[in-house]
Write a protein that holds these residues in place. Structure first.
Motif, PDB file in Angstrom:
ATOM      1  N   GLN A  81       0.816  -1.213   0.000  1.00  0.00           N
ATOM      2  CA  GLN A  81       0.000   0.000   0.000  1.00  0.00           C
ATOM      3  C   GLN A  81       0.853   1.269   0.000  1.00  0.00           C
ATOM      4  N   ASP A  82       2.086   1.172   0.488  1.00  0.00           N
ATOM      5  CA  ASP A  82       2.977   2.341   0.505  1.00  0.00           C
ATOM      6  C   ASP A  82       3.341   2.806  -0.906  1.00  0.00           C
ATOM      7  N   LEU A  83       3.142   1.944  -1.895  1.00  0.00           N
ATOM      8  CA  LEU A  83       3.501   2.301  -3.271  1.00  0.00           C
ATOM      9  C   LEU A  83       2.675   3.460  -3.802  1.00  0.00           C
ATOM     10  N   THR A  84       1.505   3.693  -3.223  1.00  0.00           N
ATOM     11  CA  THR A  84       0.659   4.794  -3.682  1.00  0.00           C
ATOM     12  C   THR A  84       1.314   6.150  -3.411  1.00  0.00           C
ATOM     13  N   GLU A  85       2.329   6.179  -2.555  1.00  0.00           N
ATOM     14  CA  GLU A  85       3.046   7.412  -2.245  1.00  0.00           C
ATOM     15  C   GLU A  85       4.309   7.568  -3.079  1.00  0.00           C
ATOM     16  N   HIS A  86       4.534   6.629  -4.003  1.00  0.00           N
ATOM     17  CA  HIS A  86       5.767   6.643  -4.799  1.00  0.00           C
ATOM     18  C   HIS A  86       5.481   6.920  -6.267  1.00  0.00           C
TER      19      HIS A  86
ATOM     20  N   GLU B 275      -3.273 -11.982  -0.614  1.00  0.00           N
ATOM     21  CA  GLU B 275      -2.993 -11.376  -1.908  1.00  0.00           C
ATOM     22  C   GLU B 275      -3.430  -9.921  -1.921  1.00  0.00           C
ATOM     23  N   VAL B 276      -2.569  -9.070  -2.498  1.00  0.00           N
ATOM     24  CA  VAL B 276      -2.844  -7.632  -2.569  1.00  0.00           C
ATOM     25  C   VAL B 276      -2.528  -7.143  -3.974  1.00  0.00           C
ATOM     26  N   LYS B 277      -3.432  -6.341  -4.539  1.00  0.00           N
ATOM     27  CA  LYS B 277      -3.192  -5.675  -5.820  1.00  0.00           C
ATOM     28  C   LYS B 277      -3.185  -4.171  -5.593  1.00  0.00           C
ATOM     29  N   VAL B 278      -2.193  -3.508  -6.159  1.00  0.00           N
ATOM     30  CA  VAL B 278      -2.072  -2.060  -5.974  1.00  0.00           C
ATOM     31  C   VAL B 278      -2.021  -1.375  -7.336  1.00  0.00           C
ATOM     32  N   ARG B 279      -2.903  -0.412  -7.543  1.00  0.00           N
ATOM     33  CA  ARG B 279      -2.866   0.393  -8.765  1.00  0.00           C
ATOM     34  C   ARG B 279      -1.994   1.609  -8.489  1.00  0.00           C
ATOM     35  N   VAL B 280      -0.826   1.594  -9.080  1.00  0.00           N
ATOM     36  CA  VAL B 280       0.175   2.613  -8.792  1.00  0.00           C
ATOM     37  C   VAL B 280       0.053   3.785  -9.762  1.00  0.00           C
TER      38      VAL B 280
ATOM     39  N   ALA C  70      17.559   5.161 -14.246  1.00  0.00           N
ATOM     40  CA  ALA C  70      17.738   6.615 -14.331  1.00  0.00           C
ATOM     41  C   ALA C  70      17.204   7.338 -13.103  1.00  0.00           C
ATOM     42  N   GLY C  71      16.649   6.596 -12.143  1.00  0.00           N
ATOM     43  CA  GLY C  71      16.147   7.208 -10.923  1.00  0.00           C
ATOM     44  C   GLY C  71      14.789   7.864 -11.064  1.00  0.00           C
ATOM     45  N   LEU C  72      14.026   7.449 -12.113  1.00  0.00           N
ATOM     46  CA  LEU C  72      12.743   8.099 -12.388  1.00  0.00           C
ATOM     47  C   LEU C  72      11.562   7.458 -11.663  1.00  0.00           C
ATOM     48  N   GLY C  73      11.811   6.426 -10.888  1.00  0.00           N
ATOM     49  CA  GLY C  73      10.731   5.805 -10.136  1.00  0.00           C
ATOM     50  C   GLY C  73      10.989   4.338  -9.864  1.00  0.00           C
ATOM     51  N   LEU C  74       9.980   3.683  -9.306  1.00  0.00           N
ATOM     52  CA  LEU C  74      10.054   2.256  -9.017  1.00  0.00           C
ATOM     53  C   LEU C  74       9.475   1.459 -10.168  1.00  0.00           C
TER      54      LEU C  74
ATOM     55  N   ASP D   5      25.207  -5.494  -8.806  1.00  0.00           N
ATOM     56  CA  ASP D   5      26.213  -4.428  -8.811  1.00  0.00           C
ATOM     57  C   ASP D   5      25.747  -3.167  -8.076  1.00  0.00           C
ATOM     58  N   GLY D   6      24.529  -3.194  -7.546  1.00  0.00           N
ATOM     59  CA  GLY D   6      24.057  -2.082  -6.733  1.00  0.00           C
ATOM     60  C   GLY D   6      23.445  -0.933  -7.494  1.00  0.00           C
ATOM     61  N   SER D   7      23.344  -1.045  -8.832  1.00  0.00           N
ATOM     62  CA  SER D   7      22.743   0.050  -9.599  1.00  0.00           C
ATOM     63  C   SER D   7      21.221   0.089  -9.429  1.00  0.00           C
ATOM     64  N   LEU D   8      20.657  -1.017  -8.926  1.00  0.00           N
ATOM     65  CA  LEU D   8      19.258  -1.052  -8.530  1.00  0.00           C
ATOM     66  C   LEU D   8      19.153  -1.663  -7.138  1.00  0.00           C
ATOM     67  N   VAL D   9      18.175  -1.199  -6.392  1.00  0.00           N
ATOM     68  CA  VAL D   9      17.952  -1.679  -5.028  1.00  0.00           C
ATOM     69  C   VAL D   9      16.542  -2.262  -4.961  1.00  0.00           C
ATOM     70  N   ARG D  10      16.404  -3.357  -4.237  1.00  0.00           N
ATOM     71  CA  ARG D  10      15.115  -4.040  -4.179  1.00  0.00           C
ATOM     72  C   ARG D  10      14.290  -3.583  -2.981  1.00  0.00           C
ATOM     73  N   ALA D  11      12.969  -3.632  -3.154  1.00  0.00           N
ATOM     74  CA  ALA D  11      12.038  -3.331  -2.069  1.00  0.00           C
ATOM     75  C   ALA D  11      10.932  -4.380  -2.083  1.00  0.00           C
ATOM     76  N   LEU D  12      10.282  -4.574  -0.952  1.00  0.00           N
ATOM     77  CA  LEU D  12       9.144  -5.476  -0.809  1.00  0.00           C
ATOM     78  C   LEU D  12       9.452  -6.906  -1.235  1.00  0.00           C
ATOM     79  N   ALA D  13      10.686  -7.359  -1.005  1.00  0.00           N
ATOM     80  CA  ALA D  13      11.067  -8.717  -1.403  1.00  0.00           C
ATOM     81  C   ALA D  13      10.215  -9.773  -0.714  1.00  0.00           C
ATOM     82  N   ASP D  14       9.806  -9.495   0.536  1.00  0.00           N
ATOM     83  CA  ASP D  14       9.004 -10.474   1.273  1.00  0.00           C
ATOM     84  C   ASP D  14       7.568 -10.569   0.754  1.00  0.00           C
ATOM     85  N   TRP D  15       7.174  -9.665  -0.141  1.00  0.00           N
ATOM     86  CA  TRP D  15       5.848  -9.692  -0.736  1.00  0.00           C
ATOM     87  C   TRP D  15       5.881 -10.252  -2.164  1.00  0.00           C
TER      88      TRP D  15
END
Length: 297
Positions: A185-190, A214-219, A237-241, A255-265
């Motif tokens: 649900q935090d994705l709605t702020e991104h 199960e959760v569906k999010v319209r981003v 390019a840092g323009l979003g998730l 190589d660290g050019s991307l970072v992961r979030a919500l892996a447990d989901w």
């Protein structure tokens, strides 16, 4: 039977199934004007209108529907028999048409095809990259490739790929200014990079699961694409998730050019299946390709 009628009936079936003179003409390898002339000639000889034509669509009339129901299966049987005769050749041969998505073509089909085609030089493979849920019978494909959950129940489905996993990713430069989402649900702020679905014309709702929930999010976000590469580039390019198949961003995560979030989901789920109509009689060439693609754990 008058040869003209045979050619015209083949043309009629192509138009009726495609619902378009443009698509049917391309499939038959003739011009639209020639196809229209053929159809007018058939209708004149039969004395009935077979097709209703509008500026946007073509549909069979009542007489056309009757002809389609009667002749369609018979012509399909003839085509199947002619194909089967080709199997009597010493070497497997023929063209195999497959509709598939971008990711499955790259990750599952392409790694297998070069060696397969070297082994069987008389076999041709046509891949149509399409993210929509194509009707493989109407569009005359031999098979389609989709996730297991998307395959219709009346199809034969063969697992051809390992389990998949999705990943929510962003660049370090993006996360330098915002907090990582801790729940979907935090994705709605991104600022999220959206995917346009061709079948329904809408935006894909990101799907998550954790502990059976199960959760569906319209981003929302500034960018919408329909390809994996551009969504990944936008994230870099840092323009979003971005929400992408894990294997597509594995090097960037390493190589660290991307970072992961919500892996447990993002748990693994069943991978790609090749599917085809249960009533289809596979040719030797098609059977060879299916067996080559079959996923072995």
């Amino acid at each position: 039977m008058d040869r003209r009628n045979i050619d015209a009936l083949i043309a009629f079936l192509a138009v009726a199934k495609a619902g378009s003179f443009t698509k049917a003409a391309a499939r038959l390898g003739i011009s639209q004007s020639a196809l229209s002339h053929t159809m007018r000639g058939l209708e004149t000889r039969l004395g009935v209108r077979l097709l209703n034509r509008t500026t946007r669509s073509v549909a069979p009339t009542e007489a056309g529907e009757r002809l389609l129901r009667t002749l369609g299966p018979r012509f399909d049987e003839i085509e199947a028999e002619l194909t089967a005769l080709g199997d009597l050749r010493a070497k497997p041969a023929g063209t195999i048409r497959i509709t598939t998505g971008e990711h499955s073509a790259k990750s599952v089909l392409w790694p297998v095809l070069p060696e397969f085609l070297r082994l069987y030089p008389d076999i041709k493979v046509e891949l149509s990259i399409d993210s929509g849920l194509t009707d493989i019978v109407a569009e005359r494909y031999d098979a389609g490739v989709r996730l297991g959950e998307q395959v219709a129940k009346d199809m034969v489905a063969v697992r051809i790929g390992p389990d998949l996993r999705m990943a929510v990713v962003g660049a370090p430069s993006y996360f330098a200014h915002v907090k990582k989402p801790k729940k979907p649900q935090d994705l709605t702020e991104h600022n999220c990079i959206n995917l346009r679905l061709p079948t329904y014309g809408g935006l894909y709702a990101w799907e998550f699961e954790k502990n059976g929930r199960e959760v569906k999010v319209r981003v929302e976000g500034q960018l919408v694409f329909n390809t994996i590469a551009l969504r990944r580039d936008a994230a870099l390019a840092g323009l979003g998730l971005a929400y992408l198949p894990e294997d597509e961003v594995r090097p960037q995560l390493a190589d660290g050019s991307l970072v992961r979030a919500l892996a447990d989901w993002c748990p693994p789920f069943a991978g790609y299946h090749l599917y085809y109509p249960s009533r289809r009689q596979p040719t030797s060439a098609f059977a060879l390709l299916v067996e080559t693609l079959r996923h072995r754990r």
